[in-house]
Scaffold this motif. Structure first.
Motif, short mmCIF file in Angstrom:
data_model
loop_
_atom_site.label_atom_id
_atom_site.label_comp_id
_atom_site.label_asym_id
_atom_site.label_seq_id
_atom_site.Cartn_x
_atom_site.Cartn_y
_atom_site.Cartn_z
N ILE A 1 -8.54 13.10 3.39
CA ILE A 1 -8.15 11.32 2.65
C ILE A 1 -9.70 11.22 3.00
O ILE A 1 -10.01 11.46 4.12
N VAL B 1 2.58 6.23 -2.61
CA VAL B 1 2.37 7.64 -1.60
C VAL B 1 3.31 7.97 -2.67
O VAL B 1 3.15 9.40 -2.53
N ILE C 1 -2.41 5.45 3.59
CA ILE C 1 -1.38 6.97 2.45
C ILE C 1 -1.71 7.97 3.58
O ILE C 1 -1.08 8.84 4.04
N SER D 1 0.96 -1.02 0.00
CA SER D 1 0.09 -0.18 -0.16
C SER D 1 1.46 1.50 0.30
O SER D 1 0.85 2.13 -0.31
N ALA D 2 1.94 1.78 0.80
CA ALA D 2 2.79 2.05 0.97
C ALA D 2 3.70 2.65 -0.22
O ALA D 2 3.89 3.74 -0.71
N PRO E 1 -5.39 0.69 0.15
CA PRO E 1 -4.27 1.43 0.47
C PRO E 1 -4.39 2.77 1.71
O PRO E 1 -3.86 3.19 2.30
N THR F 1 -7.25 7.38 -5.90
CA THR F 1 -6.39 5.61 -5.98
C THR F 1 -7.05 4.68 -5.84
O THR F 1 -8.64 4.76 -4.74
N LEU G 1 1.72 9.81 -5.36
CA LEU G 1 0.29 10.64 -4.89
C LEU G 1 0.76 12.21 -3.80
O LEU G 1 1.82 12.55 -3.83
N ASP H 1 -10.01 7.44 -1.03
CA ASP H 1 -9.30 5.80 -2.19
C ASP H 1 -10.88 5.00 -1.58
O ASP H 1 -11.99 4.72 -1.36
#
Length: 210
Positions: free
Chosen positions: A90, A58, A81, A54-55, A77, A135, A61, A69
């Protein structure tokens, strides 16, 4: 943490966000299988397969602005994030009530001030707001995901999604919807994290006109 990983390298990679990310990973390890968020076979490689995976998105982004998301599920993620980009707003979109409950619990426990959990399907929010980036991870094929994601972007906004290695095969079937939203040619990028950890495939495209 996964036995194959060096804890010091992981902590250095996440920097200031490590404590929050580690708390999230711990809760996912404790409750994830019980609550139907991850499978039992995932626990041994939780960091590599889910947290670091998931990282990896980043780096592609925006550091500020609004990031959505889609299909947040366990928070992968989206929660990762949010920990790593504290200056971004987010929005986690998830249709299932029990998963929204989990996400809200994690937001409270991790004291994430930059997260809003929104229950529903992405298309229900097409006229509610616009974002700088959208994302998603393991949600749907590119043509379907594009129909859900692209209306959420304002002009210049980016769809930056985690996909499998065969994502190139998904581009042609998605051409019609990508043209409709005046998107740039999709880029296939490699999201590297730590040495020895398999990089993640990321697809990025920009909506050039509203």
């Amino acid at each position: 943490m996964d036995a194959s990983l060096n804890p010091e390298e992981v902590a250095e990679f996440f920097g200031d966000s490590f404590d929050q990310v580690a708390m999230f990973a711990d809760q996912l390890a404790i409750q994830g299988e019980l609550r139907g968020l991850i499978g039992p076979r995932e626990l041994e490689r939780l960091w590599e397969r889910h947290i670091l995976n998931s990282a990896a998105v980043v780096q592609y982004l925006p550091k500020q602005g609004t990031i959505v998301d889609i299909g947040s599920g366990a928070g992968l993620p989206g929660i990762v994030i949010a920990c790593m980009l504290p200056d971004a707003e987010i929005k986690l979109i998830e249709p299932m009530e029990r998963r929204c409950a989990w996400l809200s619990e994690m937001v409270d426990e991790l004291e994430l001030q930059n997260v809003e959990v929104k229950r529903g399907r992405a298309e229900e929010f097409h006229d509610a707001f616009t974002a700088d980036a959208v994302t998603a991870r393991a949600v749907a094929a590119l043509d379907k995901l594009s129909r859900w994601a692209l209306p959420l972007l304002h002009e210049g906004g980016e769809m930056v999604i985690l996909k499998g290695r065969s994502v190139a095969e998904e581009i042609e079937p998605a051409r019609k919807v990508l043209r409709k939203f005046k998107c740039t040619e999709p880029e296939i990028l490699q999201g590297a994290t730590l040495p020895g950890v398999e990089s993640t495939t990321v697809l990025r495209t920009v909506r050039t006109k509203p």
